[in-house]
Design an enzyme around this catalytic site. Structure first.
Site, PDB file in Angstrom:
ATOM      1  N   ASP A  90       0.864  -1.023   0.108  1.00  0.00           N
ATOM      2  CA  ASP A  90      -0.119   0.035  -0.154  1.00  0.00           C
ATOM      3  C   ASP A  90       0.948   1.305  -0.036  1.00  0.00           C
ATOM      4  O   ASP A  90       1.688   1.529   1.080  1.00  0.00           O
ATOM      5  CB  ASP A  90      -0.944  -0.135   1.049  1.00  0.00           C
ATOM      6  CG  ASP A  90      -1.924   1.051   1.235  1.00  0.00           C
ATOM      7  OD1 ASP A  90      -2.195   1.778   0.237  1.00  0.00           O
ATOM      8  OD2 ASP A  90      -2.445   1.354   2.571  1.00  0.00           O
ATOM      9  N   GLU A  95       1.866  -3.710   4.314  1.00  0.00           N
ATOM     10  CA  GLU A  95       1.008  -3.236   5.158  1.00  0.00           C
ATOM     11  C   GLU A  95       0.080  -4.679   5.696  1.00  0.00           C
ATOM     12  O   GLU A  95      -0.183  -5.459   4.992  1.00  0.00           O
ATOM     13  CB  GLU A  95      -0.084  -2.251   4.746  1.00  0.00           C
ATOM     14  CG  GLU A  95      -1.301  -1.964   5.615  1.00  0.00           C
ATOM     15  CD  GLU A  95      -2.022  -0.870   5.612  1.00  0.00           C
ATOM     16  OE1 GLU A  95      -3.141  -0.635   5.837  1.00  0.00           O
ATOM     17  OE2 GLU A  95      -1.727   0.237   4.398  1.00  0.00           O
ATOM     18  N   HIS A 158      -3.426   2.713  11.408  1.00  0.00           N
ATOM     19  CA  HIS A 158      -4.851   2.927  11.332  1.00  0.00           C
ATOM     20  C   HIS A 158      -5.725   2.188  12.307  1.00  0.00           C
ATOM     21  O   HIS A 158      -5.294   0.864  12.445  1.00  0.00           O
ATOM     22  CB  HIS A 158      -5.399   3.095  10.040  1.00  0.00           C
ATOM     23  CG  HIS A 158      -4.897   3.924   9.050  1.00  0.00           C
ATOM     24  ND1 HIS A 158      -5.061   3.990   7.749  1.00  0.00           N
ATOM     25  CD2 HIS A 158      -3.942   5.099   9.239  1.00  0.00           C
ATOM     26  CE1 HIS A 158      -4.316   4.994   7.228  1.00  0.00           C
ATOM     27  NE2 HIS A 158      -3.638   5.642   7.987  1.00  0.00           N
TER      28      HIS A 158
END
Length: 503
Positions: A90, A95, A158
């Site tokens: 990514d 990721e 995230h």
């Protein structure tokens, strides 16, 4: 009543190839391919299904389909693992998106598993590099669990939380912002230097957060440019009539397991309070973008930030206010939405860390990354007579996040752990038993040759009949081990499983 806080963590890792010219996209692809190829049970690659990917949907009712750049290039490596995770390239970074879990401790387990997958990948990728005669002699791939390359580029860690579609997005955004701005005092990863545009890199010797300098807006859809504190992506990966997914891009990648635990645990509790309309508006911020930087730039924890009512408070005072509200919420409503036992433990550790930060911040070096790293940086600076922000101190900063076991300074910093190595290794291949990730992972493990692709809310099977058969998984808390383990164990083929499911 607040929904169960199903959650997950997505970590983009820093990557370099030392001793050779290498494109980071190619290096990331090599890393992931080396791991997939190394798996003991040889199976065909099961790729990601992009059918339901809609990163341009905006929770404010807008759509950027024509102008919004794709988040993921569909031609790059994108694999689904038997533990229910997604492992992919990514934006030129490897990721890992953990499988869905139901509480903060599970989140730490599968976050640790992601780190171990990266370490295994690094070992296998370096073996591939060593076998290439053109690369003979000192070529090494190195992976870092950090958020900045020190040159003005940031990559994210995230979080994702399940929320009710009935919760007004605007109220949620304004009420959660004070927590996202101030929680960095216990979950910031620490950084040497400054990366604010227009300011010298050494203008700030040391700050609390790796990511704070990179936020430019209070609310918005972007994740890589004009980063907002509140991301408005409306892509629930579940029944969109019932749920929304809060995509949190404001956090640092933590080496401390306790920091990760507190980061997602406190956020889960506060989001539950907001769903039940029990938080109130006492701590709304006057200028959140300025505040997130002010908090990060003040390791003394003494600077005040402007509140919307014109008063001022420190980040620690705001966190105490949120904690006290959470105490009342737990007493009146319970913590079923985050797991009663885990929720109670999060509350206890939240109080402990705030007390420690208030009385003696250095005492929290066994839990808080930025304090543990600060000790290392200041000790090295004192021994070598280095000025704040010196290049050698930035090297110490980076080495704190080095995932090579013999180089990682975080491993030598005395951080407490919550997860055993056996648990982390098991979670590299086994999915959580408490969410739909169990169905995804168990099917991938047992029927790899009969699965074409998978994503968060569906799987596509090829059982020798046309057309392909898609199994929807729109409910995150269905497809658990309790629901389907016996069924999957009792089926010899995917066709039998689908027939018994009525698909």
């Amino acid at each position: 009543m607040a929904l169960p806080k199903v959650l997950g963590i997505e970590t983009e890792y820093g990557i370099i190839v030392r001793g050779a010219d290498s494109n980071p996209v190619s290096a990331s692809s090599l890393l992931i391919n080396a791991y997939i190829s190394s798996l003991a049970r040889k199976r065909g690659r099961i790729g990601w299904d992009f059918e339901d990917e809609q990163p341009s949907n905006d929770a404010r009712g807008e759509s950027m389909d024509e102008s919004f750049a794709p988040e993921v290039e569909t031609t790059l490596v994108n694999a689904v693992l038997t533990n229910g995770a997604r492992y992919y390239v990514d934006h030129a970074h490897p990721e890992i998106s953990t499988p869905e879990v139901t509480n903060a401790r599970e989140a730490v387990v599968w976050d640790r598993a992601a780190d171990e997958i990266i370490r295994a990948s690094m070992t296998h990728a370096n073996a591939v590099l060593a076998s290439d005669t053109q690369n003979a002699g000192g070529v090494e791939m190195i992976i870092y669990k950090n958020n900045s390359d020190g040159k003005g580029n940031s990559y994210g860690c995230h979080e994702n939380f399940l929320l009710s579609r009935d919760l007004p997005f605007g109220r949620m955004a304004s009420q959660i912002t004070p927590h996202f701005v101030t929680r960095q005092i216990f979950c910031g990863a620490g950084k040497v230097g400054c990366e604010l545009p227009g300011r010298p890199n050494d203008d700030i010797g040391y700050q609390i957060s790796q990511r704070a300098d990179f936020f430019e807006e209070e609310i918005g859809l972007e994740t890589t440019l004009k980063r907002p504190i509140i991301n408005t992506r409306d892509e629930p990966h579940a029944d969109a009539q019932k749920y929304r997914r809060l995509h949190v891009i404001v956090g640092d990648a933590n080496m401390s397991e306790v920091a990760t635990y507190l980061k997602v645990g406190t956020s889960s509790i506060i989001l539950s309070m907001i769903e039940d309309d029990e938080l109130g508006n006492d701590w709304l911020l006057g200028n959140p973008v300025a505040a997130i930087r002010q908090v990060s730039h003040d390791p003394s924890l003494r600077q005040t930030i402007l509140l919307r009512d014109g008063s001022r408070a420190t980040a620690l005072e705001i966190q105490w206010g949120l904690f006290e509200r959470a105490q009342k919420y737990a007493q009146n409503h319970g913590l079923e939405s985050v797991g009663e036992a885990v929720g109670a433990d999060v509350m206890a550790k939240w109080e402990t860390v705030l007390q420690g930060l208030e009385t003696d911040p250095d005492s929290m070096g066994h839990w808080v990354d930025w304090i543990a790293k600060k000790r290392l940086v200041e000790g090295y600076a004192d021994r070598h007579g280095l000025a704040p922000g010196a290049a050698r101190l930035k090297a110490i900063d980076l080495q704190y996040h080095d995932l090579r076991r013999d180089k990682c300074l975080a491993d030598r910093a005395g951080l407490d752990t919550l997860v055993t190595m056996d648990e982390a290794v098991a979670a590299m291949t086994a999915p959580p038993r408490t969410t739909r990730a169990y169905f995804r992972g168990a099917c991938l493990d047992k029927f790899p040759d009969e699965i074409v692709a998978a994503n968060w809310d569906s799987m596509v099977f090829d059982v020798g009949r046309d057309p392909l058969r898609r199994v929807p998984m729109m409910e995150p808390l269905k497809g658990t081990a309790e629901h389907v383990a016996a069924l999957i164990d009792g089926c010899d083929t995917a066709r039998e499983l689908l027939d018994r499911l009525g698909q």
